[in-house]
Scaffold this motif. Structure first.
Motif, PDB file in Angstrom:
ATOM      1  N   LYS A  74      -3.016  -1.738 -12.706  1.00  0.00           N
ATOM      2  CA  LYS A  74      -3.578  -1.636 -14.056  1.00  0.00           C
ATOM      3  C   LYS A  74      -2.510  -1.169 -15.041  1.00  0.00           C
ATOM      4  N   GLU A  75      -1.744  -0.177 -14.601  1.00  0.00           N
ATOM      5  CA  GLU A  75      -0.715   0.360 -15.500  1.00  0.00           C
ATOM      6  C   GLU A  75       0.429  -0.637 -15.680  1.00  0.00           C
ATOM      7  N   LYS A 100      -1.162  -8.033  -3.732  1.00  0.00           N
ATOM      8  CA  LYS A 100      -1.316  -7.109  -4.857  1.00  0.00           C
ATOM      9  C   LYS A 100       0.001  -6.458  -5.261  1.00  0.00           C
ATOM     10  N   LYS A 155      -0.385  -3.164 -18.236  1.00  0.00           N
ATOM     11  CA  LYS A 155      -0.150  -2.682 -19.605  1.00  0.00           C
ATOM     12  C   LYS A 155       1.320  -2.854 -19.973  1.00  0.00           C
ATOM     13  N   HIS A 169      -4.906   2.023  -1.068  1.00  0.00           N
ATOM     14  CA  HIS A 169      -5.378   0.791  -1.714  1.00  0.00           C
ATOM     15  C   HIS A 169      -5.857   1.105  -3.144  1.00  0.00           C
ATOM     16  N   LYS A 170      -6.589   2.191  -3.240  1.00  0.00           N
ATOM     17  CA  LYS A 170      -7.094   2.614  -4.539  1.00  0.00           C
ATOM     18  C   LYS A 170      -5.924   2.927  -5.481  1.00  0.00           C
ATOM     19  N   GLY A 171      -4.939   3.599  -4.929  1.00  0.00           N
ATOM     20  CA  GLY A 171      -3.747   3.936  -5.708  1.00  0.00           C
ATOM     21  C   GLY A 171      -3.023   2.682  -6.187  1.00  0.00           C
ATOM     22  N   TYR A 198       0.840  -1.205   0.000  1.00  0.00           N
ATOM     23  CA  TYR A 198       0.000   0.000   0.000  1.00  0.00           C
ATOM     24  C   TYR A 198       0.874   1.253   0.000  1.00  0.00           C
ATOM     25  N   PHE A 218       6.797   2.635 -10.356  1.00  0.00           N
ATOM     26  CA  PHE A 218       5.455   2.636  -9.757  1.00  0.00           C
ATOM     27  C   PHE A 218       5.486   2.714  -8.233  1.00  0.00           C
ATOM     28  N   ASN A 249      -4.301  -0.304  -6.714  1.00  0.00           N
ATOM     29  CA  ASN A 249      -5.089  -0.935  -7.788  1.00  0.00           C
ATOM     30  C   ASN A 249      -4.852  -0.235  -9.126  1.00  0.00           C
ATOM     31  N   GLN A 250      -4.738   1.085  -9.070  1.00  0.00           N
ATOM     32  CA  GLN A 250      -4.476   1.855 -10.277  1.00  0.00           C
ATOM     33  C   GLN A 250      -3.097   1.508 -10.847  1.00  0.00           C
ATOM     34  N   LYS A 251      -2.103   1.402  -9.923  1.00  0.00           N
ATOM     35  CA  LYS A 251      -0.737   1.050 -10.336  1.00  0.00           C
ATOM     36  C   LYS A 251      -0.735  -0.309 -11.033  1.00  0.00           C
TER      37      LYS A 251
END
Lengths: 193, 618
Positions: free
Chosen positions: B210-211, B125, B214, B202-204, B91, B151, B206-208
């Motif tokens: 995703k990137e 995660k 990619k 936590h939200k951050g 986190y 990241f 999850n965003q990481k």
């Protein structure tokens, strides 16, 4: 080397020096310009239990040898040789440190013959003890195998590796064990020809 | 070079300045190799054997928080110990690159479980790399640090035992030293985030992810397939880790270019596009991965997948080459496709030979042997809790009943005591734990036992080394990972500091004193004002310190008094003693015997005697 890869299974008991045996062969093969991969056993299994090592000389991806594919099986212990016998491919070579005259045991003879596997036994331990170097039984097994002439590594290359890797007074003794075992291998090979 | 050497090399090449670790097979050689290569290349790094994996994790993590690149290495069950740290650090993240190396052990060869670190990465995660060869592990470390730094998230490298203990020809050019100044930037909202902020972290994260996903889609070096353009296939294979190396060899050996292979080097976050494309163009796809299923779980629609869920791949054990050949072959036959081999080569029924099982044993002259013998003799009806290390092999002497995890000798002894006490059952309990394991996770359990008035005998087997994993120093020895002198922490002080009032130190080779001390200790545990009775059984490891362990070897022989009771080679289980078939008595193997002389004291007939004039009986 005719094959694309030459596969060697090493077996014995923890503490008998399989790691060192593997290291010498790998180093010698590398100096001959081959690619080498190996798989070793460390940790709990080293404490006196059954130990197996894989050594692959040639261009492959995996360090593990498949059953039925090993070109040779070098074993520091007779029982461990039988335990791993299914690694040998047809016409492979079994080379074992054993004091027994009647090696191999009756039960496996037919199987070996059918698969055209050649089996050789030699008392490497007694040879090593004679030099006061019981721990160099592994060197004896290398010498014996080299004398039999099936490994894709020349004797002189192994001599130079042992010269570089052995230390102190044990170096000369190791070389002597290597040479005597090599002669024994040569003698047996000469007899069978 | 050993795979663990290639990993150490990769760390140095990536500019990793600090490595921390706790030894555990198959990870143990990474740190010594890191130190050796640092010296060889003249690179200024810091490496430490930490007291346990959680400690190792936190130390290395803080280094990365301060901006430097750092790593910690451990075995897979070690990561359990550091799980708390891993979850939270995912986190928060860090500034410098931070790579966690967790080595898995499919088989298992030298572990309590076959757990899959890639699944742990999914839970925490954090991204994970899964190398298939030593060289690839080295290359992945470079990419792992870039991702981690870009990241600001920890990244796991998950090599399995065949990578760690695989050997491969590896060369390298001069390594460029990297020095990033340590600059911790105060930011309490981040580094000490309260639960309210954790939601945003936590939200951050999850965003990481995703990137990062990619990025992984385009990471062709580690994620790639062998399909030809505009062609569909009846059967394909998705594989990662060592399984991929085996699959690749098989495809080449049998010349089967008609079977495309998708290699996944970054199983989490899964490069889904790549997988989707592969699945779309193959009628059926077999998934081969170790140790457990991750790729298979992450593939949402498994209607085309042959794997563990469909019963095509075994759920436990190592996926060795002959097994992989067999499962691929069976699938091909099932699908009506051309198999790799028509008929398997006949094998010899080895089990019919009834070969003796050669289980690991304590070494000849091992100082643990007399201690277990004494424990068993003085408390035949006892409960013997033990721990992780060479001394788990006390099993063979009937003096080990339990072995759960690091430190459980003490905590389980506590539980057994309370369970029996509340039923008024009096059973002696003897806990055995090694010195390194005690430093690792013994003290918290011991504090608890003393505080809650548990009663048992605690025997610390102090051989002054971490023997099982390859002779690493301990805090009790006061030698650091690089061989320099550290501060020595005497076990006695630590045990007393935990509030233990009974403490005796006995030489492990002194069997009579061991037995009398164990009796006395048992009495103490039963006294009204008694408590935990601790005994340090101390003697140097015979492998690590042969001269110190046996300064005056005693040459022994078996006399004609021997009635072949087998105690010396069965119950005492000395590997240097065996049955002499010809003479009908025990015989000493003079090659294996180190001359500890302990067997002289255990023979009920007094048949094992020092040979006159050979050495001086200590």
């Amino acid at each position: 080397m005719e094959h694309k890869v030459y596969d060697i299974i090493l077996s014995g008991l923890g503490g008998q020096g399989i790691l060192f045996l593997s290291k010498i062969l790998a180093e010698a093969a590398m100096r001959e310009g081959y690619l080498v991969r190996g798989a070793e056993t460390h940790g709990m299994a080293q404490r006196g239990g059954s130990v197996i090592g894989h050594l692959r000389i040639g261009d492959v991806s995996s360090s593990l040898i498949r059953q039925n594919c090993a070109d040779c099986l070098l074993s520091l212990d007779e029982i461990e040789a039988y335990r791993n016998i299914n690694y040998l491919k047809p016409e492979g070579v079994l080379c074992v440190n054993t004091p027994k005259e009647d090696f191999p045991i009756r039960q496996v003879k037919e199987f070996l013959e059918k698969k055209k596997i050649r089996a050789y036994g030699f008392d490497c331990l007694s040879l090593a003890i004679k030099e006061g170097m019981a721990q160099s039984t592994n060197i004896g097994l290398i010498g014996f195998s080299l004398g039999l002439g099936f490994l894709p590594i020349p004797y002189n290359q192994v001599v130079s590796v042992i010269q570089d890797l052995s230390k102190g007074p044990s170096k000369e003794k190791n070389l002597k064990i290597l040479e005597e075992a090599y002669r024994e291998g040569k003698r047996i090979q000469g007899d069978s020809n | 070079m050993l795979g663990n050497g290639a990993i150490a090399l990769g760390l140095l090449e990536a500019g990793c300045e600090v490595l921390t670790s706790y030894p555990g097979t198959p990870s143990s050689e990474i740190l010594p190799e890191f130190i050796r290569l640092s010296r060889l290349e003249g690179i200024n790094t810091y490496a430490e054997w930490s007291t346990n994996e959680k400690v190792a994790f936190d130390v290395a993590y803080a280094v990365a928080v301060a901006g430097k690149r750092s790593a910690c290495s451990m075995k897979q069950v070690g990561l359990n110990v550091a799980m708390d740290s891993l979850m939270s650090s995912a986190y928060i993240g860090q500034e410098g690159g931070f790579v966690v190396i967790s080595c898995d052990d499919p088989g298992p060869h030298s572990s309590q479980t076959e757990q899959d670190t890639r699944l742990v990465a999914r839970i925490a995660k954090v991204p994970v790399f899964d190398p298939s060869t030593p060289q690839e592990a080295r290359e992945m470390i470079q990419e792992a640090f870039s991702i981690s730094e870009a990241f600001k998230v920890p990244v796991i490298l998950r090599p399995t035992i065949r990578v760690c203990h695989g050997r491969e020809v590896i060369g390298w050019d001069q390594i460029r030293p990297v020095r990033v100044p340590a600059r911790f930037q105060r930011d309490p909202n981040r580094w000490a985030a309260t639960p309210r902020f954790r939601y945003f972290l936590h939200k951050g994260l999850n965003q990481k992810l995703k990137e990062i996903q990619k990025r992984f889609e385009e990471m062709g070096a580690f994620n790639r397939h062998s399909m030809l353009a505009f062609k569909d296939y009846p059967f394909g294979i998705i594989s990662s880790g060592v399984c991929y190396a085996v699959v690749r060899d098989l495809i080449e050996e049998f010349g089967r270019d008609d079977i495309p292979v998708l290699k996944i080097g970054t199983p989490f976050p899964l490069p889904e596009e790549l997988v989707r494309e592969f699945l779309a163009r193959c009628k059926k796809v077999m998934v081969l991965e170790e140790t457990d299923s991750l790729l298979e779980y992450l593939i949402g629609d498994r209607s085309r997948v042959l794997g563990r869920e469909s019963g095509h791949v075994p759920r436990e054990g190592e996926l060795v080459p002959e097994l992989i050949l067999r499962v691929i072959n069976a699938a091909l036959v099932e699908l009506g496709l051309e198999p790799l081999v028509i008929e398997e080569e006949a094998t010899f029924p080895v089990q019919e030979l009834n070969l003796p099982v050669r289980k690991p044993r304590l070494c000849p002259g091992c100082p643990h042997r007399p201690v277990f013998y004494a424990i068993r003799r003085s408390n035949p009806k006892g409960i013997f809790t033990s721990d992780i290390g060479c001394y788990t092999l006390g099993l063979n002497l009937g003096a080990v009943d339990t072995c759960l995890d690091m430190g459980a000798a003490i905590t389980m002894a506590t539980g057994f005591y309370h369970a029996h006490r509340m039923d008024q059952v009096d059973r002696p309990i003897v806990a055995t734990i090694g010195d390194s394991t005690f430093f690792h996770s013994g003290t918290a359990g011991l504090l608890n036992s003393v505080y809650n008035d548990a009663r048992f005998i605690l025997v610390i087997l102090d051989n002054e080394i971490t023997a099982m994993t390859g002779m690493q120093p301990t805090p009790g020895l006061g030698i650091k990972a690089d061989g320099t002198k550290g501060k020595r922490i005497p076990l006695q002080d630590l045990i007393k500091g935990c509030g233990v009032e009974y403490l005796k130190v006995v030489d492990s080779y002194n069997l009579p004193e061991l037995i009398s001390t164990l009796k006395e200790a048992h009495e103490f545990t039963k006294r009204e004002d008694g408590g935990i009775a601790a005994i340090i059984a101390r003697h140097p490891c015979v492998i690590a310190y042969r001269k110190e362990a046996v300064p005056h070897p005693v040459k022994v022989a078996v006399g004609e008094e021997c009635n072949l009771c087998k105690l010396c080679f069965e119950r005492f289980e000395c590997p240097a003693i065996s049955k002499d078939e010809a003479r009908g008595r025990a015989v000493i193997n003079q090659v294996l015997c180190v001359g500890c002389g302990v067997c002289v004291h255990i023979c009920p007939e007094g048949a094992i005697k020092p040979i006159e004039g050979e050495g001086n009986g200590a």
